[in-house]
Write a protein that holds these residues in place. Structure first.
Motif, mmCIF file in Angstrom:
data_model
loop_
_atom_site.group_PDB
_atom_site.id
_atom_site.type_symbol
_atom_site.label_atom_id
_atom_site.label_comp_id
_atom_site.label_asym_id
_atom_site.label_seq_id
_atom_site.Cartn_x
_atom_site.Cartn_y
_atom_site.Cartn_z
ATOM 1 N N GLU A 81 1.472 -2.020 -6.076
ATOM 2 C CA GLU A 81 0.560 -1.752 -7.182
ATOM 3 C C GLU A 81 -0.283 -2.947 -7.562
ATOM 4 O O GLU A 81 -1.291 -2.799 -8.263
ATOM 5 C CB GLU A 81 1.351 -1.278 -8.404
ATOM 6 N N SER A 82 0.098 -4.152 -7.128
ATOM 7 C CA SER A 82 -0.613 -5.348 -7.579
ATOM 8 C C SER A 82 -0.421 -6.476 -6.574
ATOM 9 O O SER A 82 0.645 -6.604 -5.961
ATOM 10 C CB SER A 82 -0.079 -5.776 -8.950
ATOM 11 N N PRO A 83 -1.432 -7.345 -6.418
ATOM 12 C CA PRO A 83 -1.251 -8.527 -5.569
ATOM 13 C C PRO A 83 -0.184 -9.475 -6.103
ATOM 14 O O PRO A 83 0.349 -10.300 -5.359
ATOM 15 C CB PRO A 83 -2.638 -9.186 -5.565
ATOM 16 N N ASP A 84 0.136 -9.352 -7.381
ATOM 17 C CA ASP A 84 1.196 -10.186 -7.944
ATOM 18 C C ASP A 84 2.531 -9.947 -7.246
ATOM 19 O O ASP A 84 3.368 -10.858 -7.167
ATOM 20 C CB ASP A 84 1.353 -9.914 -9.441
ATOM 21 N N GLN A 85 2.722 -8.747 -6.720
ATOM 22 C CA GLN A 85 3.967 -8.443 -6.024
ATOM 23 C C GLN A 85 4.087 -9.255 -4.739
ATOM 24 O O GLN A 85 5.190 -9.587 -4.310
ATOM 25 C CB GLN A 85 4.047 -6.947 -5.720
ATOM 26 N N VAL A 114 12.677 -17.359 7.615
ATOM 27 C CA VAL A 114 13.008 -16.650 6.376
ATOM 28 C C VAL A 114 11.907 -15.630 6.102
ATOM 29 O O VAL A 114 10.717 -15.973 6.138
ATOM 30 C CB VAL A 114 13.136 -17.633 5.197
ATOM 31 N N ILE A 115 12.304 -14.396 5.830
ATOM 32 C CA ILE A 115 11.343 -13.305 5.664
ATOM 33 C C ILE A 115 11.219 -12.909 4.201
ATOM 34 O O ILE A 115 12.209 -12.556 3.553
ATOM 35 C CB ILE A 115 11.758 -12.064 6.482
ATOM 36 N N ALA A 116 10.003 -12.958 3.688
ATOM 37 C CA ALA A 116 9.704 -12.406 2.367
ATOM 38 C C ALA A 116 9.256 -10.965 2.566
ATOM 39 O O ALA A 116 8.297 -10.700 3.294
ATOM 40 C CB ALA A 116 8.604 -13.217 1.686
ATOM 41 N N THR A 117 9.941 -10.033 1.948
ATOM 42 C CA THR A 117 9.633 -8.617 2.106
ATOM 43 C C THR A 117 8.573 -8.197 1.100
ATOM 44 O O THR A 117 8.824 -8.185 -0.115
ATOM 45 C CB THR A 117 10.897 -7.760 1.933
ATOM 46 N N ILE A 118 7.402 -7.872 1.611
ATOM 47 C CA ILE A 118 6.307 -7.424 0.756
ATOM 48 C C ILE A 118 6.453 -5.918 0.565
ATOM 49 O O ILE A 118 6.436 -5.164 1.541
ATOM 50 C CB ILE A 118 4.933 -7.726 1.390
ATOM 51 N N PRO A 119 6.586 -5.442 -0.662
ATOM 52 C CA PRO A 119 6.724 -3.987 -0.855
ATOM 53 C C PRO A 119 5.450 -3.264 -0.438
ATOM 54 O O PRO A 119 4.337 -3.791 -0.599
ATOM 55 C CB PRO A 119 6.969 -3.863 -2.361
ATOM 56 N N PHE A 120 5.623 -2.098 0.108
ATOM 57 C CA PHE A 120 4.471 -1.276 0.490
ATOM 58 C C PHE A 120 4.903 0.178 0.510
ATOM 59 O O PHE A 120 5.867 0.503 1.214
ATOM 60 C CB PHE A 120 3.933 -1.685 1.869
ATOM 61 N N PRO A 121 4.261 1.036 -0.293
ATOM 62 C CA PRO A 121 3.094 0.789 -1.142
ATOM 63 C C PRO A 121 3.359 -0.244 -2.239
ATOM 64 O O PRO A 121 4.504 -0.514 -2.566
ATOM 65 C CB PRO A 121 2.821 2.163 -1.756
ATOM 66 N N SER A 158 -1.479 9.709 -1.486
ATOM 67 C CA SER A 158 -2.016 8.738 -2.444
ATOM 68 C C SER A 158 -2.334 7.425 -1.752
ATOM 69 O O SER A 158 -1.620 7.015 -0.830
ATOM 70 C CB SER A 158 -1.001 8.486 -3.557
ATOM 71 N N PRO A 159 -3.375 6.726 -2.197
ATOM 72 C CA PRO A 159 -3.656 5.391 -1.657
ATOM 73 C C PRO A 159 -2.465 4.472 -1.886
ATOM 74 O O PRO A 159 -1.908 4.444 -2.988
ATOM 75 C CB PRO A 159 -4.880 4.928 -2.448
ATOM 76 N N PRO A 160 -2.047 3.710 -0.876
ATOM 77 C CA PRO A 160 -0.823 2.918 -1.004
ATOM 78 C C PRO A 160 -0.995 1.536 -1.615
ATOM 79 O O PRO A 160 -0.026 0.788 -1.719
ATOM 80 C CB PRO A 160 -0.351 2.805 0.445
ATOM 81 N N CYS A 161 -2.230 1.170 -1.994
ATOM 82 C CA CYS A 161 -2.434 -0.151 -2.592
ATOM 83 C C CYS A 161 -3.682 -0.097 -3.462
ATOM 84 O O CYS A 161 -4.522 0.798 -3.306
ATOM 85 C CB CYS A 161 -2.565 -1.224 -1.518
ATOM 86 N N PRO A 162 -3.831 -1.040 -4.391
ATOM 87 C CA PRO A 162 -5.012 -1.039 -5.261
ATOM 88 C C PRO A 162 -6.282 -1.399 -4.498
ATOM 89 O O PRO A 162 -6.251 -2.081 -3.468
ATOM 90 C CB PRO A 162 -4.673 -2.100 -6.312
ATOM 91 N N ILE A 221 7.227 -16.344 -3.198
ATOM 92 C CA ILE A 221 7.778 -17.476 -3.951
ATOM 93 C C ILE A 221 9.289 -17.328 -4.135
ATOM 94 O O ILE A 221 10.027 -18.328 -4.134
ATOM 95 C CB ILE A 221 7.068 -17.622 -5.311
ATOM 96 N N GLU A 222 9.747 -16.110 -4.239
ATOM 97 C CA GLU A 222 11.184 -15.864 -4.396
ATOM 98 C C GLU A 222 11.997 -16.392 -3.221
ATOM 99 O O GLU A 222 13.170 -16.730 -3.354
ATOM 100 C CB GLU A 222 11.417 -14.356 -4.555
ATOM 101 N N ARG A 223 11.359 -16.493 -2.039
ATOM 102 C CA ARG A 223 12.076 -16.909 -0.830
ATOM 103 C C ARG A 223 11.918 -18.399 -0.525
ATOM 104 O O ARG A 223 12.432 -18.887 0.481
ATOM 105 C CB ARG A 223 11.597 -16.078 0.365
ATOM 106 N N VAL A 224 11.199 -19.115 -1.360
ATOM 107 C CA VAL A 224 11.050 -20.558 -1.167
ATOM 108 C C VAL A 224 12.331 -21.265 -1.604
ATOM 109 O O VAL A 224 12.932 -20.917 -2.618
ATOM 110 C CB VAL A 224 9.852 -21.096 -1.982
#
Length: 409
Positions: A145-149, A136-143, A321-325, A155-158
């Motif tokens: 804005e926050s580690p909360d993402q 099961v793949i959790a898709t991490i957005p990139f860019p 622009s920098p893609p992450c904080p 957790i959404e994929r658990v």
């Protein structure tokens, strides 16, 4: 910024002498394979000479004490107990050892992310194909804005079927430092064990494996610790050690000894090879930690500050622009490349630019990885920052990219 740049320049000129990197190459790719300092390689040669002078004495009478001493040094550095660690050649081997030791069934789910290192993702797919489990793949957005993402995406994929989560501590493609301790604790609260691929973490970020709390954690010592190639480790929580077996079954499997765990007896001897990379880990920790007055804390802070500064230099030069904080950056960072640098549309056709990484090497003598990606940009350049890197090297890369861009326009 000016004072910081001058500080980087002075430090880099002092420390380049300790590495034997080709001075004609602008080497901005420490993250891929590391670079072992000359004093550490000399220590490895002394161990090799000790081995070859009397191989039987070395392996039968000297090796175990040397390995245990190295393990104690590493355990103190990563925040673990010595009996929780074994040496492996690299983090990929550690991931495979855990996955091949565990039992899964049809219907079980193995959770990972779209940014998991390719080799370890392949190992996960292999296990799934053999057992009937589902990846099961959790898709991490990139860019982002926050580690909360990252936490939200995982957790959404658990689900109730999730048996194990394989997660990077520091991603290879994007250089992101995941909020791994919070992820591990959130997953544990849902009854999910975690296998952390910490290939880049030792020496890049401060580690305390007990605080992180992962069931399994594996890392490399040849990258940011600067030990010789072939030195990695696997941490297994005490209550799970009886389950985890090495990929090579050897004498330890039926050893009558009771003074050590089966876990260490099996992993510590898998057959005759050159174990000197493991034995040099204390030398690498001590040597790198001696280079700045503030020891390892200052070294990691210095490398991070340099990576952030260099990222800003490249972003400004390329108009991106920098893609992450900043908080998700250690000593590696990626910078998106303008579309024109890899292709452009003309009369309905797309002409692909030659492989950019090879072009930077062949034309400008710059060694830096170019990372393929998807939308909203298709390629990124990933820079590394180690003590030997100078501000001029990042300016050289920026100028080379601008030259290539102007050639196309």
């Amino acid at each position: 910024m000016k004072d910081e740049t001058q500080n980087f320049k002075l430090q880099s000129s002092d420390f380049q002498q300790f590495w034997s990197l080709d001075p004609s190459v602008t080497f901005l790719n420490h993250g891929s394979y590391g670079a072992c300092p000359v004093p550490v390689r000399r220590a490895q040669q002394r161990f090799r000479e000790q081995l070859e002078r009397q191989p039987l004495r070395f392996f039968m009478r000297e090796f175990e004490a040397l390995l245990d001493a190295s393990r104690r040094s590493l355990a103190a550095f990563v925040g673990a107990q010595p009996d929780e660690l074994v040496f492996v050649p690299n983090a990929t081997t550690g991931v495979n050892a855990v996955l091949r030791s565990l039992s899964f069934n049809s219907g079980d789910e193995l959770l990972t992310t779209n940014q998991e290192y390719n080799a370890c993702r392949n190992a996960l797919d292999f296990i799934a194909s053999r057992t009937g489990a589902t990846v099961v793949i959790a898709t991490i957005p990139f860019p982002l804005e926050s580690p909360d993402q990252v936490i939200e995406a995982v957790i959404e994929r658990v689900s109730a079927k999730t048996r194990l989560a394989l997660l990077d501590h520091v991603t290879s493609k994007t250089g992101l430092i995941f909020p791994i301790q919070q992820l591990v604790h959130e997953l544990a609260a849902r009854g999910v064990d975690t296998l952390v691929d910490g290939a880049h973490a030792p020496g890049m970020v401060s580690l305390n494996l007990h605080e992180i709390g992962a069931t399994y954690y594996t890392g490399n010592c040849h990258k940011w610790l600067c030990a010789p190639k072939g030195a990695g480790f696997l941490y297994v929580r005490g209550d799970r050690q009886s389950t985890i077996r090495p990929l090579t079954i050897s004498h330890g499997a039926n050893s009558p000894r009771t003074d050590k765990s089966r876990f260490q007896l099996e992993f510590d001897w898998m057959g005759t090879d050159d174990p000197t990379a493991y034995l040099c880990v204390p030398e690498a920790i001590e040597f790198l930690g001696s280079l700045l007055p503030g020891g390892w804390t200052q070294l990691m802070e210095n490398n991070r500050a340099k990576a952030l500064w260099a990222r800003q230099v490249l972003c400004e030069a390329l108009g991106v622009s920098p893609p992450c904080p900043d908080e998700m950056i250690g000593s590696m960072a990626v910078v998106p490349l303008p579309y024109e640098l890899f292709g452009y549309e003309q009369a309905g056709q797309v002409r692909e630019w030659p492989i950019l990484q090879d072009l930077l090497c062949d034309r400008f003598n710059i060694e830096v990885p170019v990372i393929p990606w998807t939308t909203p940009f298709q390629q990124m350049v990933r820079i590394s920052a180690q003590l030997y890197n100078t501000p001029e090297q990042y300016h050289t890369l920026a100028e080379a990219l601008i030259t290539l861009l102007s050639d196309l326009l």
